[in-house]
Design a protein around this motif. Structure first.
Motif, short mmCIF file in Angstrom:
data_model
loop_
_atom_site.label_atom_id
_atom_site.label_comp_id
_atom_site.label_asym_id
_atom_site.label_seq_id
_atom_site.Cartn_x
_atom_site.Cartn_y
_atom_site.Cartn_z
N CYS A 213 -24.92 -6.89 2.26
CA CYS A 213 -24.36 -5.56 2.00
C CYS A 213 -25.38 -4.48 2.34
CB CYS A 213 -23.93 -5.45 0.53
SG CYS A 213 -25.24 -5.87 -0.63
N ASP A 214 -24.89 -3.25 2.41
CA ASP A 214 -25.75 -2.11 2.74
C ASP A 214 -26.76 -1.84 1.63
OD1 ASP A 214 -24.14 -1.93 4.94
OD2 ASP A 214 -23.17 -0.04 4.36
N LEU A 215 -27.85 -1.20 2.01
CA LEU A 215 -28.92 -0.85 1.07
C LEU A 215 -29.15 0.65 1.10
CD1 LEU A 215 -31.45 -3.67 2.02
CD2 LEU A 215 -30.19 -3.51 -0.13
N ILE A 216 -29.30 1.23 -0.08
CA ILE A 216 -29.63 2.65 -0.22
C ILE A 216 -30.93 2.73 -1.02
CG2 ILE A 216 -28.97 4.88 -1.18
CD1 ILE A 216 -27.26 4.12 1.16
N PHE A 217 -31.95 3.36 -0.44
CA PHE A 217 -33.21 3.58 -1.13
C PHE A 217 -33.35 5.08 -1.39
CE2 PHE A 217 -33.87 -0.18 1.56
CZ PHE A 217 -34.35 -1.10 0.63
N GLU A 301 -23.37 10.52 1.96
CA GLU A 301 -22.67 9.30 1.57
C GLU A 301 -21.37 9.63 0.85
OE1 GLU A 301 -23.80 6.56 2.66
OE2 GLU A 301 -25.90 7.01 3.08
N ALA A 302 -20.27 9.02 1.32
CA ALA A 302 -18.98 9.25 0.68
C ALA A 302 -18.50 8.04 -0.11
CB ALA A 302 -17.94 9.62 1.74
N ASP A 303 -18.82 6.84 0.38
CA ASP A 303 -18.34 5.62 -0.26
C ASP A 303 -19.41 4.54 -0.16
OD1 ASP A 303 -16.99 3.46 -1.28
OD2 ASP A 303 -15.45 3.39 0.27
N LEU A 328 -20.54 7.22 -6.56
CA LEU A 328 -20.25 6.95 -5.15
C LEU A 328 -19.81 5.51 -4.90
CD1 LEU A 328 -23.16 8.95 -3.46
CD2 LEU A 328 -20.72 9.52 -3.44
N GLY A 329 -19.80 4.69 -5.96
CA GLY A 329 -19.23 3.36 -5.82
C GLY A 329 -20.17 2.19 -6.01
#
Length: 349
Positions: A213-217, A301-303, A328-329
């Protein structure tokens, strides 16, 4: 040695023995049980848990922001401050089944100062070469406690590198506070060749692998160190998950490791580095993102459903980012954070 008592953790069914002189968190770490924690000083609430059975638990000094009086009366406790004086059963409110049994042994070590260089006006890049032992195993994102010579005090700092490897070195990015105890030591006392005592590793701000899955730092200040460690680890292992690093600073002079991070954009497919300045000066000549880093994340970021998020930096930034990422989910259990709290008063950092 004081008396030993059995501490049982639910719902995972793990039991350990804890010496009355130890905190429950420290005893668990020494026995390879990796419980959720952050500051180890009763300030961040990461280790907050609930006492299911047993009443004779004493707490070292802690912040009522981390554990309000009414929560203590209801049966909540902080494992990093808790000493059991009878057998107890603890309900873990925040735990990671993938990691709980994967703890690395805590080691005592001595490191020799190799470098102490400014990377911004208030951030230092401290490099230590391990002398004894020559290597400490740690997971990228973890931290160690560094003793302050001439005192009984220590401070906790995250490694920015991924392993001691052949160099035997540990890298740190450390914020310098006015009149701070460790800050004064960095500014006025420490010299190349000096030796410092270390204890660790600690912390659970580590990359959960086995996912695509995607990663957000999201980072700020000295929160650069553990996130840089995670990104460097991803690059070394060839992990190609889509990842975005949002880093908040006040002005251009507060940005660091820019060249390396831009380089990672070229070598890591799907990686983006998005710095933002909250108060750019006219002579910064800044044409990038402007505003608080949480506002920048919201604009971009929307979702984020299904993503994993890692937040590290000063408490206000962490506390603002967590509900935003959730909105944001991102699942709450997939928001991993490390608050860089100060020790005692700011003057004691």
């Amino acid at each position: 040695m004081a008396d030993m008592h059995v501490v049982r953790f639910e719902p995972v069914g793990i039991e350990i023995e804890v010496d009355e002189d130890q905190t429950i968190l420290r005893a668990a770490a020494e026995q390879g049980i990796m419980l959720m924690h952050g500051c180890k000083e009763g300030q961040c609430s990461s280790c907050k848990s609930f006492v299911l059975d047993g009443e004779d638990i004493e707490l070292d000094r802690y912040s009522t922001f981390a554990l309000p009086d009414y929560e203590k009366e209801e049966g909540f406790t902080l494992l990093c401050r808790a000493h059991p004086y009878e057998d107890v059963t603890i309900e873990l409110l925040n735990y990671d089944e993938d990691m709980i049994r994967s703890g690395l042994p805590i080691q005592q070590a001595v490191g020799e100062v190799v470098a102490n260089d400014p990377v911004t006006h208030d951030l230092r890049h401290l490099v230590l070469r391990l002398v004894e032992p020559r290597e400490i195993r740690f997971f990228p994102g973890q931290y160690v406690d560094i003793m302050i010579p001439g005192s009984q005090a220590s401070r906790s700092f995250s490694m920015a590198n991924t392993t001691c490897g052949r160099s035997g070195q540990l890298e740190f990015v450390i914020k310098v506070y006015p009149d701070g105890l460790f800050s004064r030591f960095l500014d006025d006392t420490v010299k190349v060749g000096d030796r410092l005592g270390l204890t660790g590793p600690f912390g659970v701000f580590t990359l959960r692998e086995g996912y695509d899955c995607d990663l957000i730092f999201v980072g700020g200040g000295a929160g650069m160190a553990p996130i840089l460690s995670l990104l460097r680890s991803m690059a070394e292992k060839g992990i190609e998950r889509k990842a975005t690093y949002y880093y908040g600073a006040r002005g251009r002079r507060d940005l660091c490791f820019e060249q390396e991070l831009r380089g990672l954009e070229q070598t890591m497919p799907g990686f983006r580095y998005v710095p933002a300045l909250s108060e750019p000066a006219a002579d910064d000549r800044w044409d990038g993102e402007v505003g608080l880093i949480t506002d920048v994340v919201k604009r971009h970021e929307a979702d984020l459903k299904g993503a994993h998020a890692y937040i590290c930096g000063p408490p206000p930034m962490v506390e603002a980012a967590m509900p935003l990422l959730s909105a944001l989910g991102v699942e709450d259990k997939r928001i991993y954070y490390d608050k860089f709290t100060t020790t005692g008063d700011a003057g004691e950092q």
